[in-house]
Design a protein around this motif. Sequence first.
Motif, PDB file in Angstrom:
ATOM      1  N   CYS A 501       0.605  -0.879  -0.218  1.00 30.74           N
ATOM      2  CA  CYS A 501       0.011  -0.574  -0.479  1.00 30.74           C
ATOM      3  C   CYS A 501       0.788   0.881  -0.156  1.00 30.74           C
ATOM      4  O   CYS A 501       0.473   2.692  -0.585  1.00 30.74           O
ATOM      5  CB  CYS A 501      -1.186  -0.590   1.619  1.00 30.74           C
ATOM      6  SG  CYS A 501      -1.821  -0.811   1.120  1.00 30.74           S
ATOM      7  N   LYS A 502       2.217   1.167   0.928  1.00 38.91           N
ATOM      8  CA  LYS A 502       2.778   2.177   0.882  1.00 38.91           C
ATOM      9  C   LYS A 502       3.679   2.497  -0.470  1.00 38.91           C
ATOM     10  O   LYS A 502       3.720   3.520  -0.796  1.00 38.91           O
ATOM     11  CB  LYS A 502       4.132   2.361   2.220  1.00 38.91           C
ATOM     12  CG  LYS A 502       3.379   2.445   3.196  1.00 38.91           C
ATOM     13  CD  LYS A 502       4.569   1.740   4.704  1.00 38.91           C
ATOM     14  CE  LYS A 502       3.850   1.743   5.653  1.00 38.91           C
ATOM     15  NZ  LYS A 502       4.676   1.665   6.723  1.00 38.91           N
ATOM     16  N   ARG A 503       3.845   1.460  -1.286  1.00 39.68           N
ATOM     17  CA  ARG A 503       4.583   1.440  -2.178  1.00 39.68           C
ATOM     18  C   ARG A 503       3.276   2.332  -3.402  1.00 39.68           C
ATOM     19  O   ARG A 503       3.749   3.077  -4.423  1.00 39.68           O
ATOM     20  CB  ARG A 503       4.870   0.255  -2.849  1.00 39.68           C
ATOM     21  CG  ARG A 503       5.623   0.324  -4.055  1.00 39.68           C
ATOM     22  CD  ARG A 503       6.872   1.012  -4.213  1.00 39.68           C
ATOM     23  NE  ARG A 503       7.843   0.623  -3.848  1.00 39.68           N
ATOM     24  CZ  ARG A 503       8.906  -0.142  -4.081  1.00 39.68           C
ATOM     25  NH1 ARG A 503       8.928  -0.457  -5.349  1.00 39.68           N
ATOM     26  NH2 ARG A 503       9.602  -0.468  -3.022  1.00 39.68           N
ATOM     27  N   ILE A 504       2.500   1.495  -3.427  1.00 35.75           N
ATOM     28  CA  ILE A 504       0.941   2.747  -4.265  1.00 35.75           C
ATOM     29  C   ILE A 504       1.228   3.500  -3.787  1.00 35.75           C
ATOM     30  O   ILE A 504       0.919   4.482  -5.039  1.00 35.75           O
ATOM     31  CB  ILE A 504      -0.292   1.066  -4.222  1.00 35.75           C
ATOM     32  CG1 ILE A 504      -0.030   0.026  -4.632  1.00 35.75           C
ATOM     33  CG2 ILE A 504      -0.852   2.587  -5.057  1.00 35.75           C
ATOM     34  CD1 ILE A 504      -1.034  -0.794  -4.543  1.00 35.75           C
ATOM     35  N   LEU A 505       0.999   4.490  -2.335  1.00 37.85           N
ATOM     36  CA  LEU A 505       0.614   5.502  -2.446  1.00 37.85           C
ATOM     37  C   LEU A 505       1.699   6.247  -2.837  1.00 37.85           C
ATOM     38  O   LEU A 505       1.715   7.796  -3.185  1.00 37.85           O
ATOM     39  CB  LEU A 505       0.651   5.875  -1.310  1.00 37.85           C
ATOM     40  CG  LEU A 505      -0.854   5.408  -0.329  1.00 37.85           C
ATOM     41  CD1 LEU A 505      -0.548   4.974   1.110  1.00 37.85           C
ATOM     42  CD2 LEU A 505      -1.643   5.953  -1.196  1.00 37.85           C
ATOM     43  N   SER A 506       3.045   6.218  -3.115  1.00 37.42           N
ATOM     44  CA  SER A 506       4.101   6.522  -3.258  1.00 37.42           C
ATOM     45  C   SER A 506       4.364   7.113  -4.716  1.00 37.42           C
ATOM     46  O   SER A 506       4.013   7.946  -5.098  1.00 37.42           O
ATOM     47  CB  SER A 506       5.356   6.276  -2.343  1.00 37.42           C
ATOM     48  OG  SER A 506       5.802   4.994  -3.236  1.00 37.42           O
ATOM     49  N   THR A 507       3.772   6.067  -5.668  1.00 35.09           N
ATOM     50  CA  THR A 507       3.713   6.050  -6.895  1.00 35.09           C
ATOM     51  C   THR A 507       3.343   7.245  -7.502  1.00 35.09           C
ATOM     52  O   THR A 507       2.711   7.885  -8.731  1.00 35.09           O
ATOM     53  CB  THR A 507       3.788   4.484  -7.653  1.00 35.09           C
ATOM     54  OG1 THR A 507       4.579   3.434  -6.846  1.00 35.09           O
ATOM     55  CG2 THR A 507       3.703   4.321  -9.036  1.00 35.09           C
ATOM     56  N   ILE A 508       1.826   6.183  -7.063  1.00 37.71           N
ATOM     57  CA  ILE A 508       0.647   7.848  -7.241  1.00 37.71           C
ATOM     58  C   ILE A 508       0.861   9.048  -6.971  1.00 37.71           C
ATOM     59  O   ILE A 508       0.764   9.828  -7.786  1.00 37.71           O
ATOM     60  CB  ILE A 508      -1.189   7.657  -6.606  1.00 37.71           C
ATOM     61  CG1 ILE A 508      -0.986   6.164  -7.022  1.00 37.71           C
ATOM     62  CG2 ILE A 508      -1.595   8.296  -6.730  1.00 37.71           C
ATOM     63  CD1 ILE A 508      -1.488   5.253  -8.989  1.00 37.71           C
ATOM     64  N   ALA A 509       2.276   9.738  -5.565  1.00 39.53           N
ATOM     65  CA  ALA A 509       1.960  10.910  -5.446  1.00 39.53           C
ATOM     66  C   ALA A 509       3.162  11.537  -5.436  1.00 39.53           C
ATOM     67  O   ALA A 509       2.733  12.857  -6.345  1.00 39.53           O
ATOM     68  CB  ALA A 509       2.390  10.362  -3.695  1.00 39.53           C
ATOM     69  N   SER A 548      -8.921   4.545   1.738  1.00 31.70           N
ATOM     70  CA  SER A 548      -9.993   6.207   1.233  1.00 31.70           C
ATOM     71  C   SER A 548      -8.503   7.466   0.795  1.00 31.70           C
ATOM     72  O   SER A 548      -9.744   8.185   0.732  1.00 31.70           O
ATOM     73  CB  SER A 548     -11.134   5.770   2.356  1.00 31.70           C
ATOM     74  OG  SER A 548     -11.734   4.831   2.597  1.00 31.70           O
ATOM     75  N   LEU A 549      -8.012   6.912   1.205  1.00 28.66           N
ATOM     76  CA  LEU A 549      -6.741   8.097   0.447  1.00 28.66           C
ATOM     77  C   LEU A 549      -6.909   7.931  -1.292  1.00 28.66           C
ATOM     78  O   LEU A 549      -6.521   8.901  -1.918  1.00 28.66           O
ATOM     79  CB  LEU A 549      -5.162   7.707   1.118  1.00 28.66           C
ATOM     80  CG  LEU A 549      -4.786   8.044   2.504  1.00 28.66           C
ATOM     81  CD1 LEU A 549      -3.764   7.370   2.450  1.00 28.66           C
ATOM     82  CD2 LEU A 549      -5.336   9.571   3.175  1.00 28.66           C
ATOM     83  N   LEU A 550      -7.288   6.893  -1.930  1.00 33.07           N
ATOM     84  CA  LEU A 550      -7.639   6.931  -3.143  1.00 33.07           C
ATOM     85  C   LEU A 550      -8.682   6.621  -3.957  1.00 33.07           C
ATOM     86  O   LEU A 550      -9.255   5.998  -2.381  1.00 33.07           O
ATOM     87  CB  LEU A 550      -5.854   5.734  -3.868  1.00 33.07           C
ATOM     88  CG  LEU A 550      -4.779   6.018  -3.036  1.00 33.07           C
ATOM     89  CD1 LEU A 550      -3.789   4.570  -4.058  1.00 33.07           C
ATOM     90  CD2 LEU A 550      -4.321   7.212  -4.567  1.00 33.07           C
ATOM     91  N   THR A 551      -8.664   6.949  -4.504  1.00 30.99           N
ATOM     92  CA  THR A 551      -9.966   6.452  -5.741  1.00 30.99           C
ATOM     93  C   THR A 551      -9.728   5.412  -6.793  1.00 30.99           C
ATOM     94  O   THR A 551      -8.594   6.038  -7.997  1.00 30.99           O
ATOM     95  CB  THR A 551     -11.157   7.514  -5.441  1.00 30.99           C
ATOM     96  OG1 THR A 551     -12.821   7.153  -5.748  1.00 30.99           O
ATOM     97  CG2 THR A 551     -10.783   8.432  -6.101  1.00 30.99           C
TER      98      THR A 551
END
Length: 856
Positions: A501-509, A548-551
Motif C-alpha cells: 500500500c505504501k509503495r502504491i501511495l508513493s507511486t501515485i504521489a 480511502s486516500l485513493l479512489t
Amino acid sequence: MRLLFRNTNGKYKFRDLDDDDPIPPYAILSHKWLADTEEPTFEDLTNGSGKEKLGYKKIRFCGDQARQDGLQYFWVDTCCINKGNYAELSLSINSMFRWYHNATPMLRPSLGCFDNGAEGKRSIDRVHLGAGFSDKQMQQIHEITGIPKSALQGAPLSQFGVNERLSWIDRRQTKLEEDKAYSLLGIFGVYVAPLYGEGIATVFKRLRDEIDKIEKCIQDLRLTDPRDNKKRIEETQGGLLEDSYRWILDNADFQRWRNDQQSRLLWIKGDPGKGKTMLLCGIINELHKSIGKTALLSYFFCQATDSRINNATAVLRGLIYMLVDQQPSLISHIRKKYDHAGKGLFEDANTWVASAEIFIDLLQDPSLNSTYLVIDALDECVTDLPKLLNFIVQISSASPHVNWIVSSRNWPNIEERLKKAGQNLRCFKKSYDDETRDAVFDHLSLNANDTFLWVALVCQNLKDIPRWKTIAKLTAFPPGLDPLYRRMMEQIRSSDDAGLCKRILSTIALAYRPLTLKELAYVVEELEVEDMSNDLASLRGIVGLCGSLLTIREDTVYFVHQSAKDYLFAQAYDEIFPSGKEDAHYAIFSRSLQVMSRTLRRDIYSLRAPGYPIEQVKQPHTDPLAASRYSCIYWINHLCAWNSNSRVENGVDLKDGGAGEIFVRKKYLYWLEALSLCRGISDGVVLVAKLEALLQGREDLSSLLELVRDARRFIMYFKRAIEKSPLQAYTSALIFSPARSLIRSLFKEEEPKWITIMPSIGDNWNACLQTLEGHRSSVRSRLLMDIIEANECLRAWFGRPVKGSFDDSNIGREEGETVDDNHESGQSLEDEDNNEDESDHDEYQEGGPTAPINVS
C-alpha cells in the motif's frame, strides 16, 4: 448587420449596425422565397419602392408581428442585404447562422408551410434551437429535415459528427445549388467566400477543406475536455447532492454577482475539503439551467496531480476550447495564429502569450453575448499562477459582459492579487446533511467542522460497516481531516499489505499524471510479481486497502482530494518515502525501462503501411501500449527527478552498458513509434534533450552520452515525419540518416528491404543544429516546402541536384525545425511505401468588484 424598423411616419427604414454596436432585440422572418421579381430588394426599401410586389406583404407581416411582441426591429433576408456589394453579401452569408441564432424566437412559419418539405428545409437555420415550438411541431420539423431533435433543441453541435451534420442538407432545396453548401457554414463555424457559379462539387471541396483545418486546430488546442473532468470529479466524490450547494443560490454576494453589472468577479475560498469543488459543480449546473440561449458557459478544474491541467496555459486553453465548442465561429480568433504556427502555437515557449491574446480577442468578439467563466482550485495551478491571477483581474475589469467565478484555498498571495478587483466579503457554508440514523447525523454534524470531504470519507468508511456496529464504530472517526488521514495510515500500517500500500501511495504521489490500473500494475514491481495486470478486480481491491486516500474512476487511480496528497508529503513523508522521494523516482524510472523493454516492438498497432497517417490510427480494443503508455512519456522525467548522489549504487541503469544504454541501443526506434502513437513526439524531443543534459560532464558515461547525442539529432531531424506517420521511423528516418549515425547502424536491420539503391547521404550529422525562433509567421509557404523537400529527395537519390531543381540552402526552415543540408523528413518515400502495402491496407488508401465567498 442591417435591421428594419418602421418610423413614426409608417415608412420602413434601415438601421446599420457596426461591429462594436450593441445589437437590440429583433425578430427574424423565415419564409419561402417567391420569384426574384416578386421579392422587395435592398434598393426597393432604400428608395421607398417595391410596395406593389407580392413579397412586400411579408415585410408588413413581419413588422406588425414584431411590434405586437414589443420589438422595434426585424430582419428579412431578401431586402436587408445589399447583394450588389460582394463584401457585404459574403459577410452576410457567413453570419446568417449567428443572426438566426440570436433572433428573438417569436416569428414561426405556419404548419401549412411544411406541406411539401420545402419551407422546412428553408427553416432549419431558424429553428435550430426549437424555441417556442410544441412537441408536435418539433417532431414534424425533425421528420422533414432529418435533423435530430436534440440539435433542434439546442444541444452543442460539436456533439454531432461531421458526416452527420453534412447529412442535414440532404433534403434541403435551394434555388442556387451553391446555397446548399453555404447553409452549412454556421453549423460548422467556418468561413467560405461565396462564389456563385463554381458548382456544388467545388464548393463542397472548399467547405470540407475548411472543416478539416478546424478539426485539426481544435484537436491541437484540446488538452482535456473540462466537461469530462467535471463528470469524473462528481463520480469520484460519490455524486453531487443538491443540498450541498443550493444554499449559495440565496446568498447575497452570489445574487449580487448574478444581477449587478458592477460585480463581475466572485471568489469562493476555504480550507481543503470544505466542498469548494462540489459547490462549483452545483453552480455550473444551475447556470446551465438559468442563462439565456445565447449566453456561453465555460469552466475549468485545476488539479495539481495532473500535469495536463495544473498550469495557467492549460486553464486558458480549456476555457477557449469550451467557448469555441459552443460558438464555432469564435475559432477564427485561433486560426489567425494557428494557420501560421500550426501545433507549435500550443507547445512553444510563447504559448501563454499567444493563448492570452487569443482569449482577449475572443472575449471582444462582437457576436459574443453574456459569458460565464468558472475556474476551480486556483491553488492547484502550480505553474504561472501569478500570471493567471493578474490576467483574471485584468479581464474581469475590462469585459462588462463576462462574469467570473474562481475558487481556491484562502492563500494570502491569491487574496492579494484578487482584492485588486474589489472588496473582501465572507459567508458561511451550512453543515452537510445526511439521511442516516440520528446518531450518525449527530456525530457528523458535531465533528465535521463544516468539512464536506471529512463527511464524505467517513460515510465511505461507514458503508462497509454492519448496521449493528455503526454506533460503536462512530467514535473511531476523529474530527478533522489530518486526524482522519492519520487513522487511515494507522490502518494501512497494521494491515498485512502495508508495504504494498505504501509503495502504491508513493507511486501515485510522484506520478506526473493519474495512472491507469494497467499502468500501476506494471510500474509497481510487487503488483507485477503478483500478476495483477491480468486481475484488475483484485488490483481494485488492493487500491481500496489504501485507507480511502485513493479512489478509482474508469480504471484510473486518483487521490481522493489534493489534501490527501498534501498530508502524505507533510505528515507521512518518512513512512511513504523511507529512502527519500528521489529513490522512489528512480524506482519508477527503472520499472519503466523494464516495461518498455518488454512491450515495445516494431509496428505495435499492425499498421503495416509506412505512410499510414496518425490521424487515421485508432487505438486497438486490447491496447498493446496500455501498460507502457505512461512510461513512454515520463520515464526520463523520473530519471531527472532522481538525485544520483543519494544512492550511488542505484545508478547501475545509467552506467555504460547498463539498462539505459541497452534500451536506447535496442528499443529507441520502437520508442519513437510508440511516442508517435501516443501523440507525444514533441515531448520526446524535450525528453531526449533532458537526458543529454543530465549525462553531460559524466566521464563514466561517455559511451551512453555519445549514443544519446546521436539519438537527439535523429529525433530532431525526423520529428515531423515520425509525428505524421509512426512507421516512418523505419523508412525515411533511417534511409536519410548519415551513414555513421549510431542509431542508423544499430537499427540497420529495420531498413526497408525493397530499396536496392540507397540515396547518397553524408557520413556525419551536420555540425550546425540551429532552431529558428522569435517569428510568428511561417518562414515559407506550404507549396515552397513541398518543392524544397522534393528537391532534397532528388539530390539524395542521385547524389547531385537534378536539372530544373534549385539550391535551397539559404532558405529558412519552418519555426522549430533545424537547419541542415541533410533531408529531414523523407516524406517522399510515403507514396511508394503506400503502394507496396496497398493490398494489405485498402481501407487506408481510401481514406469589477469581487465578492470572495469563504467556505468555512
